[in-house]
Design an enzyme around this catalytic site. Structure first.
Site, PDB file in Angstrom:
ATOM      1  N   THR A  39       0.835  -1.205   0.000  1.00  0.00           N
ATOM      2  CA  THR A  39       0.000   0.000   0.000  1.00  0.00           C
ATOM      3  C   THR A  39       0.870   1.256   0.000  1.00  0.00           C
ATOM      4  O   THR A  39       0.613   2.201  -0.756  1.00  0.00           O
ATOM      5  CB  THR A  39      -0.875   0.000   1.275  1.00  0.00           C
ATOM      6  N   HIS A  42       2.415   1.551  -3.343  1.00  0.00           N
ATOM      7  CA  HIS A  42       1.429   2.037  -4.329  1.00  0.00           C
ATOM      8  C   HIS A  42       1.327   3.560  -4.252  1.00  0.00           C
ATOM      9  O   HIS A  42       1.329   4.252  -5.270  1.00  0.00           O
ATOM     10  CB  HIS A  42       0.065   1.400  -4.084  1.00  0.00           C
TER      11      HIS A  42
END
Ligand SMILES: [Zn+2]
Length: 342
Positions: A39, A42
């Site tokens: 995450t 990202h």
């Protein structure tokens, strides 16, 4: 305190922020080690907003540390305790942030983290003395995979197939082993990740090299389905890949009463056969996040002698090199990168 801040694509910085202070019901934790999640990567490579990391905020949600401050109303938690947290419950809902934002902007890359309304076994979890911080830092990603495995309600003797050998797929191996499942095939297209799956005790298969169902049949054997079709002998299939073909491949090859657990985020809709859903009586189960019981399970799995999962930490950086650590985590060859505080 030094805080790891997110500003945008390839723009993360260490800045000075005031150290948080505990209110009557809160605790402050001094971070000892933090993990960089997919995450976080990202957000670093693409855009933080869809994953709950907004510009100008602290981020990071995988960490372990020591309690340094405890509000007067807090029970069962004391200064000096070695802990990790449930980042999704770090602050209560109702302040304009959803649970993803609450978790993903926890501030694991900052020296101190405030946990509001702190409660042992709810948002704060004690680490056993036998589990060092550098291993315990994997508790959060392992909790994600543990939740998936726990959703399957396994009895222990099953054979398992895992799609995807990224962090969550590799953690799924450890979560399955913790439930007594030892025969595990992991498929991916990245040989480096597959080598890691093998190191953790799974049977690797590169799906570029042929048919995965044929490979599973050769390894685990076949069983007959209700329509006399040949099925793979895997009681549980765990999707940590998020590729659409996983769903149809499962429907085509699954044995009666087996389960597909979807942990991966799929970006597109897929077609599936309600006929085979009925004929095979298979279950499709979604798994999101984790419960306090899953976190306890993950801690126990990591503390188990012989747990090989810490091998997935491919690099460690001191907190002062946090910006370098983020760049390293974004390299395709990295699996898990850890940040250690002085
Ligand atoms: Zn994570």
């Amino acid at each position: 305190m030094k805080a790891g801040m997110y500003y945008g694509i390839k723009d993360v910085r260490l800045e000075d922020l005031p150290k948080p202070a505990a209110g009557k019901n809160d605790v402050v934790i001094k971070v000892v080690s933090a993990g960089i999640c997919g995450t976080d990567v990202h957000a670093y490579l693409h855009n933080g907003d869809p994953v709950g990391i907004h510009s100008g905020n602290q981020f990071g949600h995988e960490f372990v540390g020591q309690v340094v401050e405890c509000g007067e109303n807090v029970k069962d938690i004391s200064a000096g305790m070695r802990v990790t947290i449930n980042p999704t419950a770090r602050i209560p809902l109702g302040r304009g942030l959803n649970s993803t934002e609450i978790a993903d902007m926890s501030g694991a890359f900052s020296e101190y983290v405030l946990v509001e309304e702190a409660k042992m076994g709810w948002n704060v979890f004690q680490l056993p003395d036998s589990l060092p911080f550098e291993k315990a830092v994997l508790t959060e990603p392992l909790s994600v995979s543990t939740h998936g495995v726990n959703c399957a309600g396994l009895s222990g003797g099953e054979k398992a197939l895992v799609y995807g050998a990224g962090t969550i797929g590799l953690c799924a191996i450890a979560a399955l082993q913790n439930k007594g499942v030892s025969q595990i095939i992991v498929s991916d297209i990245n040989d480096g990740r597959l080598a890691m799956a093998k190191e953790l005790g799974a049977i690797p298969f590169n799906s570029k090299n042929g048919s995965l169902p044929d490979f599973v049949k050769a390894q685990f054997g076949t069983v007959k389905g209700n329509s006399d079709e040949d099925c793979i002998d895997a009681g549980v299939v765990i999707d940590c890949a998020g590729v659409g073909s996983v769903i149809s491949e499962f429907m085509d090859n699954a044995k009666t009463l087996s389960k597909l657990i979807v942990i991966a985020v799929h970006g597109a809709n897929v077609e599936l056969s309600p006929y085979w859903l009925l004929a095979k009586e298979v279950s499709l189960i979604g798994s999101r996040g984790y419960t306090p019981a899953d976190i306890q399970d993950a801690i126990a799995a990591l503390a188990r002698p012989g747990c090989r999962l810490p091998a997935i930490i491919t690099a460690r950086y001191p907190h002062g090199d946090f910006v370098k650590a983020m760049a390293k985590a974004a390299e395709p060859s990295s699996i898990k990168v850890a940040v250690d505080y002085e």
